[in-house]
Scaffold this motif. Structure first.
Motif, PDB file in Angstrom:
ATOM      1  N   LEU A  90       0.905  -1.157   0.000  1.00 30.36           N
ATOM      2  CA  LEU A  90       0.000   0.000   0.000  1.00 30.36           C
ATOM      3  C   LEU A  90       0.935   1.195   0.000  1.00 30.36           C
ATOM      4  O   LEU A  90       1.819   1.284   0.868  1.00 30.36           O
ATOM      5  CB  LEU A  90      -0.876  -0.020   1.255  1.00 30.36           C
ATOM      6  CG  LEU A  90      -1.624   1.268   1.608  1.00 30.36           C
ATOM      7  CD1 LEU A  90      -2.697   1.572   0.566  1.00 30.36           C
ATOM      8  CD2 LEU A  90      -2.278   1.145   2.991  1.00 30.36           C
ATOM      9  N   GLY A 100      -6.413  11.073   3.051  1.00 28.63           N
ATOM     10  CA  GLY A 100      -7.389   9.995   3.042  1.00 28.63           C
ATOM     11  C   GLY A 100      -7.258   9.000   1.897  1.00 28.63           C
ATOM     12  O   GLY A 100      -8.052   8.054   1.804  1.00 28.63           O
ATOM     13  N   GLY A 158      -4.824   6.738   1.310  1.00 27.89           N
ATOM     14  CA  GLY A 158      -4.429   5.414   1.794  1.00 27.89           C
ATOM     15  C   GLY A 158      -5.633   4.673   2.349  1.00 27.89           C
ATOM     16  O   GLY A 158      -5.835   3.485   2.063  1.00 27.89           O
ATOM     17  N   ARG A 171      -7.005   1.207  12.546  1.00 28.54           N
ATOM     18  CA  ARG A 171      -8.284   1.949  12.405  1.00 28.54           C
ATOM     19  C   ARG A 171      -9.297   1.156  11.600  1.00 28.54           C
ATOM     20  O   ARG A 171     -10.498   1.268  11.789  1.00 28.54           O
ATOM     21  CB  ARG A 171      -8.052   3.283  11.694  1.00 28.54           C
ATOM     22  CG  ARG A 171      -7.723   4.449  12.589  1.00 28.54           C
ATOM     23  CD  ARG A 171      -7.973   5.789  11.902  1.00 28.54           C
ATOM     24  NE  ARG A 171      -7.236   5.968  10.668  1.00 28.54           N
ATOM     25  CZ  ARG A 171      -5.976   6.366  10.596  1.00 28.54           C
ATOM     26  NH1 ARG A 171      -5.281   6.596  11.684  1.00 28.54           N
ATOM     27  NH2 ARG A 171      -5.371   6.511   9.423  1.00 28.54           N
TER      28      ARG A 171
HETATM   29  C1  COA Z   1       0.662   4.237   4.781  1.00 21.75           C
HETATM   30  C2  COA Z   1       0.276   5.206   3.657  1.00 21.75           C
HETATM   31  C3  COA Z   1      -0.079   4.420   2.417  1.00 21.75           C
HETATM   32  C4  COA Z   1      -0.926   6.014   4.124  1.00 21.75           C
HETATM   33  O1  COA Z   1      -1.342   6.839   3.028  1.00 21.75           O
HETATM   34  P1  COA Z   1      -2.157   8.191   3.245  1.00 21.75           P
HETATM   35  O2  COA Z   1      -2.799   8.520   1.963  1.00 21.75           O
HETATM   36  O3  COA Z   1      -1.314   9.217   3.885  1.00 21.75           O
HETATM   37  O4  COA Z   1      -3.251   7.669   4.291  1.00 21.75           O
HETATM   38  P2  COA Z   1      -4.442   8.521   4.939  1.00 21.75           P
HETATM   39  O5  COA Z   1      -4.416   9.900   4.400  1.00 21.75           O
HETATM   40  O6  COA Z   1      -5.662   7.720   4.784  1.00 21.75           O
HETATM   41  O7  COA Z   1      -4.037   8.512   6.475  1.00 21.75           O
HETATM   42  C5  COA Z   1      -2.784   9.041   6.893  1.00 21.75           C
HETATM   43  C6  COA Z   1      -2.977  10.057   8.028  1.00 21.75           C
HETATM   44  O8  COA Z   1      -3.622  11.224   7.525  1.00 21.75           O
HETATM   45  C7  COA Z   1      -4.756  11.510   8.318  1.00 21.75           C
HETATM   46  N1  COA Z   1      -5.751  12.141   7.451  1.00 21.75           N
HETATM   47  C8  COA Z   1      -6.477  11.550   6.484  1.00 21.75           C
HETATM   48  N2  COA Z   1      -7.280  12.455   5.891  1.00 21.75           N
HETATM   49  C9  COA Z   1      -7.025  13.634   6.491  1.00 21.75           C
HETATM   50  C10 COA Z   1      -7.533  14.951   6.319  1.00 21.75           C
HETATM   51  N3  COA Z   1      -8.468  15.215   5.407  1.00 21.75           N
HETATM   52  N4  COA Z   1      -7.040  15.933   7.113  1.00 21.75           N
HETATM   53  C11 COA Z   1      -6.101  15.673   8.046  1.00 21.75           C
HETATM   54  N5  COA Z   1      -5.586  14.438   8.251  1.00 21.75           N
HETATM   55  C12 COA Z   1      -6.046  13.442   7.475  1.00 21.75           C
HETATM   56  C13 COA Z   1      -5.182  10.174   8.873  1.00 21.75           C
HETATM   57  O9  COA Z   1      -5.948  10.301  10.040  1.00 21.75           O
HETATM   58  C14 COA Z   1      -3.842   9.547   9.151  1.00 21.75           C
HETATM   59  O10 COA Z   1      -3.314  10.048  10.367  1.00 21.75           O
HETATM   60  P3  COA Z   1      -2.277   9.189  11.260  1.00 21.75           P
HETATM   61  O11 COA Z   1      -1.098   8.809  10.387  1.00 21.75           O
HETATM   62  O12 COA Z   1      -1.888  10.111  12.351  1.00 21.75           O
HETATM   63  O13 COA Z   1      -2.983   7.974  11.756  1.00 21.75           O
HETATM   64  C15 COA Z   1       1.428   6.211   3.371  1.00 21.75           C
HETATM   65  O14 COA Z   1       1.828   6.817   4.577  1.00 21.75           O
HETATM   66  C16 COA Z   1       2.643   5.562   2.733  1.00 21.75           C
HETATM   67  O15 COA Z   1       2.713   5.380   1.517  1.00 21.75           O
HETATM   68  N6  COA Z   1       3.618   5.202   3.579  1.00 21.75           N
HETATM   69  C17 COA Z   1       4.872   4.618   3.106  1.00 21.75           C
HETATM   70  C18 COA Z   1       4.670   3.220   2.614  1.00 21.75           C
HETATM   71  C19 COA Z   1       4.024   2.299   3.639  1.00 21.75           C
HETATM   72  O16 COA Z   1       4.287   2.367   4.837  1.00 21.75           O
HETATM   73  N7  COA Z   1       3.164   1.404   3.144  1.00 21.75           N
HETATM   74  C20 COA Z   1       2.520   0.408   3.927  1.00 21.75           C
HETATM   75  C21 COA Z   1       3.305  -0.837   3.852  1.00 21.75           C
HETATM   76  S1  COA Z   1       2.654  -2.108   4.908  1.00 21.75           S
END
Ligand code: COA
Length: 173
Positions: free
Chosen positions: A106, A116, A118, A151
């Motif tokens: 992911l 949002g 991810g 979550r």
């Molecule tokens: C893990 C990953 C895919 C998440 O992607 P993302 O698009 O940032 O995910 P989300 O936006 O749904 O959630 C991330 C954070 O943003 C927050 N968020 C989501 N929408 C938001 C909004 N509208 N306003 C403010 N915060 C928000 C979420 O609550 C979450 O907070 P947290 O990290 O404190 O729990 C990304 O961080 C990534 O690529 N990481 C590196 C690779 C990785 O770790 N992959 C997983 C391998 S197992």
């Protein structure tokens, strides 16, 4: 904004997916390099796309892929399943490993994170799966990915498999 790609579409998008991979996993604290991202697009994805139950979802922004998630039906005998089976307690392996849906990756581009995507990719990937159980490994420490999975209701089956990864499981039925 989020589409399910079939095998051909996924392979056709491999360079774009590799660019997302490099942005997400090349970030500080993840530290994968360009060679690993190339291997992802040229070797890992083609191999995994041939597995039963392969499903890949991609998020687009302005017609460009900015995030993806994929998995397939995991079986005993495959590299990941065997690695988990060697490290996890026998009763967990017996109950969970084999015939599960396995989330392999992911990833969201750094500049598109925190909006949002991810979460949405996770939900589309997991929607309507025929499997009874799903498994994944993710970092054992506190990061966005393990927070996201918790979550979504995933449970920690093994907090640390021995190489800094935790095993997570989700019942789908
Ligand atoms: C893990 C990953 C895919 C998440 O992607 P993302 O698009 O940032 O995910 P989300 O936006 O749904 O959630 C991330 C954070 O943003 C927050 N968020 C989501 N929408 C938001 C909004 N509208 N306003 C403010 N915060 C928000 C979420 O609550 C979450 O907070 P947290 O990290 O404190 O729990 C990304 O961080 C990534 O690529 N990481 C590196 C690779 C990785 O770790 N992959 C997983 C391998 S197992």
């Amino acid at each position: 904004m989020i589409d399910v790609l079939d095998v051909q579409q996924s392979l056709g998008a491999a360079p774009e997916l590799a660019a997302v991979y490099l942005s997400a996993f090349g970030a500080p604290g993840y530290d994968e390099d360009a060679a690993r991202a190339e291997e992802f697009g040229n070797e890992q994805l083609p191999l995994h796309s041939q597995r039963d139950g392969f499903k890949l979802v991609a998020a687009r922004s302005d017609d460009r892929i900015v995030g993806f998630a994929y998995g397939f039906t995991g079986q005993r005998g495959q590299w990941w399943s065997e690695r988990v089976a060697e490290a996890a307690p026998a009763e967990i392996v017996e109950e969970w490993v084999g015939g599960h849906f396995e989330i392999v990756d992911l990833a969201v581009m750094v500049e598109a994170q925190g909006q949002g995507l991810g979460s949405a990719l996770h939900d589309v990937l997991m929607a309507d799966l025929p499997h009874e159980r799903a498994l994944l490994t993710t970092w054992a420490d506190d990061r966005p990915a393990p927070r996201l999975y918790r979550r979504k209701g995933w449970q920690v089956l093994v907090p640390d498999l021995g190489w800094g990864s935790a095993l997570y499981g989700l019942r789908l039925r």
